[in-house]
Design a protein around this motif. Structure first.
Motif: not given
Length: 513
Positions: A25, A30, A37, A39, A85
């Motif tokens: 990524y 982000i 996190k 994305i 994430t």
């Protein structure tokens, strides 16, 4: 019509939690929220973070406190801190929809048929885990940018609709071109349909359980999420404007009436397109529809019908809901499923709250289209005489309208008679024009207010400036009223149809829906 496209077009996908190497990524935006996190994606100078959860899914199972399905028909619950994430590159699922079909009658000019059917051929993908929102921000925005925030609440008659139908990137790009950049947020909220996503179930049982108006509570929860996290996307939590169309606009007005008018600092301004505080009555007015679901799902013999509905299989309850009147059936704008006075979110009838001054003291804009009722009166073409018109109004807008569920199919092979336009005018004024004028008349001397009347598409045969025509949908994207295509703006007095609207206002003050 915006809400009609909500029935016909959507490309939605579920958001997933992923694990990936940092290099995967490297070129994508982000944002870190708590220890998690997110994305996103980037295109045309806009960063997009899609399908971000703002509350626990209605179907979530917390083995420590609740049993399977026990979050059905309950107030939204806040999420714990984020971790891991998350892939925020695709819209989340839409909240489940009521099955609704707009039958196109014979005799409509092809231009009008093309307008009504544009974008048909695809469907909205919905599901239980739908309490998500989407953030669109200028690519240059960073934590600390302190940009104004606009929060979009979609329409759809409290039956259908999705945040995925609107490309917030258009709004953000337009704001940057005007050198007034904003962060745009669109939110999902529970509507009526599906066992795990009822937003506006109404009855004494619902009132006793304190779980009325769940869709409005969902919106409030999303606004609290924005207060907590929007700074990480470059937004300023003290500069939030809530904005909606149709049911979304009505929702905006109800957010202004909640909590005695105390916004809790969640928003500072409001923009309403085709919707002001609807003249609704007590939540018991929805009892007949609740009882109908109870009967159709086999819960009649249960000692706790609400618990039985919570446990009813999804398909069975959805089938029962789909058999109730929708916005495009004969009953039309006398909606079966809509917000009602529950004593919690709405503590009194909206018009009474306005008269009592229990409304947010914020600047707002409220406006309508010139022919709001035409699309809704396509469902009553079998009403062709004065006597039939009086009977229709008596059944659905006057005393006796709460006596039974009626799902009448109109006769499609019917010529347009003068009654079509009469019903269109009555429905448009009763649901949209008169409540807006009442709202403004009571508040314009107390706070900054603005209004507009859109006559875009006035030449569209039969429908004219139909509900939702203040948007362009040729590209399935939102455009603002500041677009360069808007011409011939004039200032006038808001006095059209004064006698009729005054009568309607007196009527709904006495007989709320």
């Amino acid at each position: 019509m915006v809400f009609l496209r909500a029935l016909l077009i959507a490309i939605c996908a579920a958001t997933a939690t992923v694990s990936a190497s940092p290099t995967t990524y490297a070129t994508l935006p982000i944002v870190t929220l708590d220890r998690g996190k997110f994305i996103g994606t980037a295109a045309d100078g806009v960063n997009k973070f899609l399908g971000v959860p703002f509350a626990k899914p209605p179907s979530v199972v917390d083995v420590k406190s609740v049993s399977v399905g026990d979050l059905r028909f309950r107030l939204p619950q806040a999420l714990g801190p984020f971790s891991a994430t998350h892939n925020a590159t695709a819209f989340g699922l839409s909240c489940p929809q009521q099955a609704t079909t707009l039958a196109i009658p014979n005799g409509l000019p092809q231009e009008t048929v093309d307008y009504l059917t544009s974008g048909s051929g695809t469907t909205i993908l919905d599901g239980e885990d739908c309490l998500t929102l989407n953030i669109f921000a200028p690519a240059h925005a960073r934590s600390g940018s302190r940009l104004p925030v606009v929060v979009w609440i979609y329409g759809g008659g409290f039956e259908v609709g999705s945040s995925a139908l609107y490309d917030g990137g258009v709004i953000v790009n337009r704001s940057m071109a005007l050198k007034e950049p904003v962060v745009y947020v669109s939110i999902n909220y529970r509507k009526i349909d599906a066992s795990l996503a009822f937003g506006f179930l109404a009855s004494q049982e619902v009132k006793d359980a304190g779980v009325g108006n769940l869709g409005l509570h969902d919106q409030r929860m999303a606004l609290r999420w924005i207060q907590k996290y929007i700074h990480e996307f470059g937004g300023d939590c003290s500069k939030v404007t809530i904005w909606g169309q149709s049911a979304g606009s009505i929702s905006v007005s109800f957010q202004m009436l909640a909590n005695g008018g105390n916004t809790e600092g969640l928003f500072r301004a409001a923009f309403m397109q085709s919707g002001s505080p609807t003249p609704i009555g007590d939540i018991n007015y929805g009892q007949q529809y609740y009882d109908y679901l109870v009967e159709r799902t086999g819960c009649s013999c249960s000692s706790n019908t609400l618990a039985c509905l919570r446990a009813t299989p999804y398909k069975k309850l959805k089938a029962a809901v789909d058999s109730t009147p929708s916005i495009f059936t004969y009953q039309s704008l006398a909606l079966a499923w809509m917000p009602r006075v529950d004593g919690v979110f709405l503590v009194d009838e909206p018009q009474k709250l306005i008269q009592q001054g229990k409304v947010a003291r914020i600047p707002f804009v409220a406006g309508e289209c010139d022919d709001e009722g035409t699309s809704f009166s396509l469902s009553q073409l079998n009403v062709t005489t004065d006597a039939q018109l009086r009977a229709y109004l008596s059944e659905f807008l006057l005393p006796g309208r709460h006596l039974r569920v009626r799902h009448m199919t109109r006769v499609p092979k019917m010529l347009f008679t003068p009654q079509f336009k009469r019903i269109a005018s009555i429905l448009g004024d009763f649901t949209f024009q008169a409540p807006r004028r009442f709202f403004l008349n009571n508040l314009s001397t107390k706070q900054n207010t603005w209004s507009f009347l859109s006559k875009r598409l006035k030449s569209l045969p039969i429908l004219g400036s139909v509900h939702g025509s203040d948007y362009t949908t040729s590209t399935r994207k939102l455009l603002t009223l500041l677009d360069s295509q808007v011409k011939n703006i004039t200032i006038t007095q808001d006095t059209y149809r004064t006698d009729g609207m005054d009568f309607i206002t007196e009527l709904f003050l006495t007989l709320p829906l």
